[in-house]
Design a protein around this motif. Structure first.
Motif, PDB file in Angstrom:
ATOM      1  N   ASN A  29       0.812  -1.205   0.000  1.00 41.31           N
ATOM      2  CA  ASN A  29       0.000   0.000   0.000  1.00 41.31           C
ATOM      3  C   ASN A  29       0.849   1.259   0.000  1.00 41.31           C
ATOM      4  N   ASN A  30       1.834   1.305   0.873  1.00 43.61           N
ATOM      5  CA  ASN A  30       2.671   2.489   0.976  1.00 43.61           C
ATOM      6  C   ASN A  30       3.888   2.171   1.823  1.00 43.61           C
ATOM      7  N   GLU A  31       4.717   3.179   2.063  1.00 39.49           N
ATOM      8  CA  GLU A  31       5.945   2.965   2.830  1.00 39.49           C
ATOM      9  C   GLU A  31       5.635   2.529   4.256  1.00 39.49           C
ATOM     10  N   GLU A  32       4.514   3.012   4.818  1.00 41.36           N
ATOM     11  CA  GLU A  32       4.175   2.631   6.184  1.00 41.36           C
ATOM     12  C   GLU A  32       3.814   1.148   6.279  1.00 41.36           C
ATOM     13  N   ASP A  33       3.200   0.634   5.228  1.00 41.97           N
ATOM     14  CA  ASP A  33       2.811  -0.781   5.235  1.00 41.97           C
ATOM     15  C   ASP A  33       4.030  -1.689   5.377  1.00 41.97           C
ATOM     16  N   VAL A  34       5.128  -1.376   4.670  1.00 44.66           N
ATOM     17  CA  VAL A  34       6.298  -2.248   4.707  1.00 44.66           C
ATOM     18  C   VAL A  34       7.096  -2.078   5.991  1.00 44.66           C
ATOM     19  N   LYS A  35       6.684  -1.120   6.860  1.00 41.86           N
ATOM     20  CA  LYS A  35       7.377  -0.934   8.130  1.00 41.86           C
ATOM     21  C   LYS A  35       6.749  -1.732   9.268  1.00 41.86           C
ATOM     22  N   GLN A  36       5.683  -2.456   8.981  1.00 42.25           N
ATOM     23  CA  GLN A  36       5.040  -3.234  10.036  1.00 42.25           C
ATOM     24  C   GLN A  36       5.991  -4.292  10.587  1.00 42.25           C
ATOM     25  N   VAL A  37       6.025  -4.438  11.897  1.00 40.13           N
ATOM     26  CA  VAL A  37       6.888  -5.415  12.549  1.00 40.13           C
ATOM     27  C   VAL A  37       6.293  -6.808  12.392  1.00 40.13           C
ATOM     28  N   VAL A  38       7.101  -7.723  11.887  1.00 42.02           N
ATOM     29  CA  VAL A  38       6.642  -9.105  11.707  1.00 42.02           C
ATOM     30  C   VAL A  38       7.258 -10.064  12.720  1.00 42.02           C
ATOM     31  N   ALA A  39       8.404  -9.684  13.309  1.00 40.10           N
ATOM     32  CA  ALA A  39       9.029 -10.552  14.310  1.00 40.10           C
ATOM     33  C   ALA A  39      10.088  -9.782  15.079  1.00 40.10           C
ATOM     34  N   THR A  40      10.304 -10.197  16.333  1.00 43.90           N
ATOM     35  CA  THR A  40      11.407  -9.663  17.132  1.00 43.90           C
ATOM     36  C   THR A  40      12.168 -10.831  17.745  1.00 43.90           C
ATOM     37  N   VAL A  41      13.474 -10.645  17.930  1.00 43.16           N
ATOM     38  CA  VAL A  41      14.316 -11.695  18.497  1.00 43.16           C
ATOM     39  C   VAL A  41      15.215 -11.077  19.570  1.00 43.16           C
ATOM     40  N   ASP A  42      15.167 -11.661  20.779  1.00 46.03           N
ATOM     41  CA  ASP A  42      16.033 -11.231  21.876  1.00 46.03           C
ATOM     42  C   ASP A  42      16.285 -12.432  22.780  1.00 46.03           C
ATOM     43  N   ILE A  43      17.420 -13.082  22.594  1.00 48.06           N
ATOM     44  CA  ILE A  43      17.678 -14.331  23.318  1.00 48.06           C
ATOM     45  C   ILE A  43      18.001 -14.096  24.791  1.00 48.06           C
ATOM     46  N   THR A  44      18.191 -12.843  25.210  1.00 46.07           N
ATOM     47  CA  THR A  44      18.444 -12.592  26.634  1.00 46.07           C
ATOM     48  C   THR A  44      17.215 -12.892  27.478  1.00 46.07           C
ATOM     49  N   LYS A  45      16.055 -12.972  26.840  1.00 47.36           N
ATOM     50  CA  LYS A  45      14.819 -13.266  27.568  1.00 47.36           C
ATOM     51  C   LYS A  45      14.604 -14.761  27.761  1.00 47.36           C
ATOM     52  N   ASN A  46      15.558 -15.549  27.270  1.00 43.66           N
ATOM     53  CA  ASN A  46      15.471 -17.007  27.387  1.00 43.66           C
ATOM     54  C   ASN A  46      16.182 -17.458  28.655  1.00 43.66           C
ATOM     55  N   GLU A  47      15.584 -18.401  29.384  1.00 43.53           N
ATOM     56  CA  GLU A  47      16.181 -18.851  30.644  1.00 43.53           C
ATOM     57  C   GLU A  47      17.534 -19.530  30.431  1.00 43.53           C
ATOM     58  N   ASN A  48      17.747 -20.146  29.262  1.00 41.79           N
ATOM     59  CA  ASN A  48      19.047 -20.757  28.970  1.00 41.79           C
ATOM     60  C   ASN A  48      20.139 -19.699  28.892  1.00 41.79           C
ATOM     61  N   PHE A  49      19.769 -18.528  28.393  1.00 41.70           N
ATOM     62  CA  PHE A  49      20.749 -17.443  28.298  1.00 41.70           C
ATOM     63  C   PHE A  49      21.141 -16.971  29.693  1.00 41.70           C
ATOM     64  N   VAL A  50      20.161 -16.805  30.559  1.00 40.50           N
ATOM     65  CA  VAL A  50      20.418 -16.326  31.909  1.00 40.50           C
ATOM     66  C   VAL A  50      21.391 -17.245  32.633  1.00 40.50           C
ATOM     67  N   LYS A  51      21.250 -18.553  32.417  1.00 41.70           N
ATOM     68  CA  LYS A  51      22.116 -19.523  33.084  1.00 41.70           C
ATOM     69  C   LYS A  51      23.564 -19.413  32.599  1.00 41.70           C
ATOM     70  N   GLN A  52      23.760 -19.153  31.324  1.00 41.20           N
ATOM     71  CA  GLN A  52      25.097 -19.209  30.732  1.00 41.20           C
ATOM     72  C   GLN A  52      25.773 -17.847  30.592  1.00 41.20           C
ATOM     73  N   TYR A  53      24.983 -16.805  30.277  1.00 39.46           N
ATOM     74  CA  TYR A  53      25.610 -15.545  29.867  1.00 39.46           C
ATOM     75  C   TYR A  53      24.966 -14.321  30.526  1.00 39.46           C
ATOM     76  N   GLU A  54      24.513 -14.458  31.739  1.00 36.89           N
ATOM     77  CA  GLU A  54      23.772 -13.372  32.383  1.00 36.89           C
ATOM     78  C   GLU A  54      24.552 -12.055  32.367  1.00 36.89           C
ATOM     79  N   ASP A  55      25.867 -12.113  32.591  1.00 41.89           N
ATOM     80  CA  ASP A  55      26.673 -10.896  32.640  1.00 41.89           C
ATOM     81  C   ASP A  55      26.830 -10.227  31.277  1.00 41.89           C
TER      82      ASP A  55
END
Length: 721
Positions: A29-55
């Motif tokens: 439709n326009n430039e705003e349409d292609v700016k819609q967020v389809v996914a986000t990734v942040d592995i710090t929110k995973n409990e496995n990350f906290v165990k290994q790499y919290e710092d």
């Protein structure tokens, strides 16, 4: 939010095919349409990350993907995928790919950073102080002068130049008034850069200030380029970025290519790839240490992979290749990563000359009948089929046609095709202290070779495999003002071809190594530049049996290249066996009209028993195989003359093919069998380990806590079609 790297194929498609994301099957439709967020990734929110790499949580920046990223990936290959599997499957696969790569990148960043901090190579506080992703990745890789950063810049710049080259070609052709056509198979690896090569001085050429040829360093421009044609190509590039909403409102000054948001985001993506590569290198070091373990002077891991009692490849093949059928199937897949270590014994049938059948590989240089000669041959075949002439009469008449065959160098398309691969070697030599020697048969008009980069810039480009490259075009070459060439090829008879064949091999080997004899046997009658007696033969049946053809009478010449290198050193580039094979292979590219053989690894595989080849070829090839590597024969056939050269054989006694020595010296000597086997084993093992590690990372970190997907944002894309 950043748009992921296009790898430039998306824009290339738009430029060359006239495709845009806003037309055809996909409409935004326009430039705003292609700016819609389809996914986000942040592995710090995973409990496995906290165990290994919290710092190290602060080392991770949340990755946000927008709809434009999916459309970009769609243009970069996803479109073809959708044609087969549908749009829903294609776009969901694109989403999965974007997410998976982000998870791996974030994990690799943290793991690499932790390792370098532990080794006091980097400071976590300094890393945290960096304000942009670009700065963080550059610091993690070792700074702007590190190989990783330099490689990322080079990959980006060369991709941009390649894209602009593609667009500029049409502009140059339009101005020149000449567009190449015609094709001929070329060796693999043309213009392939060495993996470790990173130019010290390389820039992007757009035709605008700061990006002129004088600023581009080692970049090699297209023939005929001008500032005007390059600017036109760049304008098309920018136009495509705009129409696909890849540029943002901040891109007001588009002539500075490195400041475009698309290019800056692409650079960050290249840095991410280098981070993953560095992480893989770190992870693979422990695996490589196992593979290269030496005990009592022997690479024990490699030796066990070769002949171990349980999992050794030789042991497995000994079980699987007990019959000729399974062995012949294996022969068809021979390559640098598919070895034949064992061959079965042939049957006990012994020929009159005391030899037995041998499996192997041959090159085939086919010199064909002309159109007129083929018409006459068809008439002869009709006469034979109607019993007007018998088989001997047919062969005798065919021989007279064979005598008239002339051939020429077939590489015209390497001059006048879509790509000009030629270069004038004398012009190249003109300002060089160290001249490039080449073969011209004593003809001063023969001045053109091919594939200049691979042949002359060996510090930067990979050498061509099994291809010498020093056989000049056999004829006179005149370059026209429009960029095309007028060729006056030298016509060769079979005798001329044999002379060229022997002379070039001798030239490459630097010795008088080729012996040629008239007829079917070595040592019978010396070949003196012709075999005139061949054309006087009028009976082609076995003595005492008029129903059986004596195919030996259809062999025009026989010879052998005297070689000393062992099978284990067959691919050592300095060995005479490799040099001879490479010379003959180049002659194939120059002359054969049997282009199917040009796509084979070391030629056609030939059974020790009945084959699907014509009987004349089968007989000559099998007899040549019995004579061993370096042997050759010229035989007649319904397609013309066949010049057959043996590249490899397997003993009629069967058993293990190689006698390897798994010492450090042999394993590390480039080109030896031991080195080739080790390289394959290492690469395949490390690739498997990297794949397993990636799967492990995704299993542990591609979770609901770390990854959020917004399907509604791209639902319209999955419903296309």
């Amino acid at each position: 939010m950043k748009s992921k790297k296009l790898i430039c194929m998306a824009v290339a498609a738009a430029l060359t095919l006239g495709v845009t994301l806003t037309s055809g099957c996909i409409a935004t439709n326009n430039e705003e349409d292609v700016k819609q967020v389809v996914a986000t990734v942040d592995i710090t929110k995973n409990e496995n990350f906290v165990k290994q790499y919290e710092d190290y949580a602060s080392a991770v920046t949340e990755e946000v993907f927008i709809k434009r990223d999916m459309l970009t990936s769609f243009m970069n290959g996803g479109y073809q995928y959708a044609q087969t599997y549908g749009y829903a499957t294609a776009f969901n696969a694109i989403k999965d790919s974007l997410v998976s790569n982000a998870v791996v990148t974030q994990y690799a960043t943290v793991a690499l950073l932790k390792d370098k901090v532990a080794k006091n190579e980097l400071s976590l506080e300094t890393f945290k102080s960096k304000t942009t992703e670009q700065e963080k990745y550059e610091y993690l890789l070792g700074g702007e002068q590190s190989d990783g950063v330099r490689k990322a810049k080079y990959e980006l710049y060369s991709t941009l130049n390649n894209l602009l080259d593609d667009a500029e070609r049409s502009e140059i052709d339009e101005e020149d008034g000449y567009s190449g056509s015609g094709t001929r198979t070329t060796p693999g690896g043309i213009d392939s850069l060495k993996e470790e090569h990173i130019p010290e001085n390389y820039g992007v050429y757009t035709g605008y200030r700061g990006y002129l040829l004088s600023d581009a360093g080692e970049y090699e421009p297209l023939d005929g380029t001008t500032r005007n044609t390059r600017r036109k190509a760049y304008a098309s590039f920018v136009s495509s970025l705009k129409s696909n909403y890849v540029l943002t409102s901040a891109d007001t000054e588009t002539t500075d290519v490195l400041q475009l948001s698309y290019v800056q985001d692409s650079y960050v993506s290249e840095l991410q790839q280098q981070v993953i590569s560095a992480f893989n290198d770190m992870y693979e070091e422990q695996q490589e240490a196992l593979i290269t373990k030496v005990e009592d002077g022997v690479y024990t891991y490699v030796k066990n992979a070769y002949d171990g009692e349980v999992d050794g490849l030789l042991t497995t093949q000994e079980k699987n290749y007990s019959s000729s059928t399974t062995f012949e199937t294996a022969m068809s897949s021979l390559s640098d990563t598919s070895f034949i270590l064992y061959s079965p014994a042939t049957l006990d049938t012994v020929e009159q000359d005391g030899t037995r059948g041998t499996f192997g590989y041959v090159y085939n240089i086919l010199l064909p009948f002309s159109t007129t000669q083929n018409q006459k041959l068809t008439a002869l075949q009709d006469f034979r089929n109607s019993d007007i002439i018998d088989e001997s009469g047919y062969f005798a008449a065919r021989n007279q046609l064979l005598k008239q065959i002339t051939t020429t160098d077939q590489r015209e398309a390497w001059f006048n095709g879509t790509t000009d691969y030629s270069f004038n070697v004398e012009e190249y030599n003109a300002d060089k202290t160290e001249k490039l020697s080449y073969y011209n048969g004593g003809n001063a008009d023969r001045k053109y070779l091919f594939f200049e980069n691979n042949l002359t810039k060996t510090d930067k480009y990979e050498p061509l495999e099994r291809y010498t490259g020093l056989y000049s075009y056999n004829g006179k070459v005149i370059k026209n003002t429009d960029g095309s060439y007028r060729l006056i090829p030298q016509k060769l008879t079979i005798d001329d071809m044999l002379s060229e064949f022997a002379a070039y091999i001798n030239y490459v080997l630097g010795a008088d190594s080729v012996q040629t004899y008239a007829g079917d046997k070595l040592g019978d009658t010396a070949y003196s530049g012709e075999n005139s007696a061949y054309y006087d033969e009028n009976s082609f049946t076995v003595a005492g049996d008029d129903t059986q053809i004596d195919y030996s009478k259809l062999v025009y010449a026989t010879g052998k290249v005297n070689l000393t290198a062992s099978r284990e050193d067959a691919f050592v580039t300095t060995s005479d066996r490799y040099k001879a094979m490479s010379a003959v292979n180049e002659l194939q590219y120059a002359y054969t009209t049997d282009t199917g053989v040009l796509s084979q690894y070391i030629g056609y595989s030939v059974s020790a028993y009945e084959t699907s080849y014509i009987k004349e070829f089968e007989y000559a090839a099998q007899q040549a195989l019995r004579m061993g590597v370096g042997s050759f024969k010229v035989c007649a056939g319904d397609y013309g003359w066949h010049l057959i050269y043996v590249t490899d054989t397997f003993s009629f006694e069967g058993g293990a093919v190689y006698s390897p020595v798994w010492s450090k010296e042999r394993v590390e000597a480039e080109g030896t069998f031991e080195n080739r086997f080790y390289t394959w084993l290492k690469d395949s093992t490390l690739t498997n380990e990297a794949s397993k590690k990636r799967a492990e990372i995704l299993k542990d970190f591609n979770t609901d806590e770390a990854v959020k997907v917004y399907e509604k944002a791209y639902k319209d894309l999955t419903e296309l079609g």
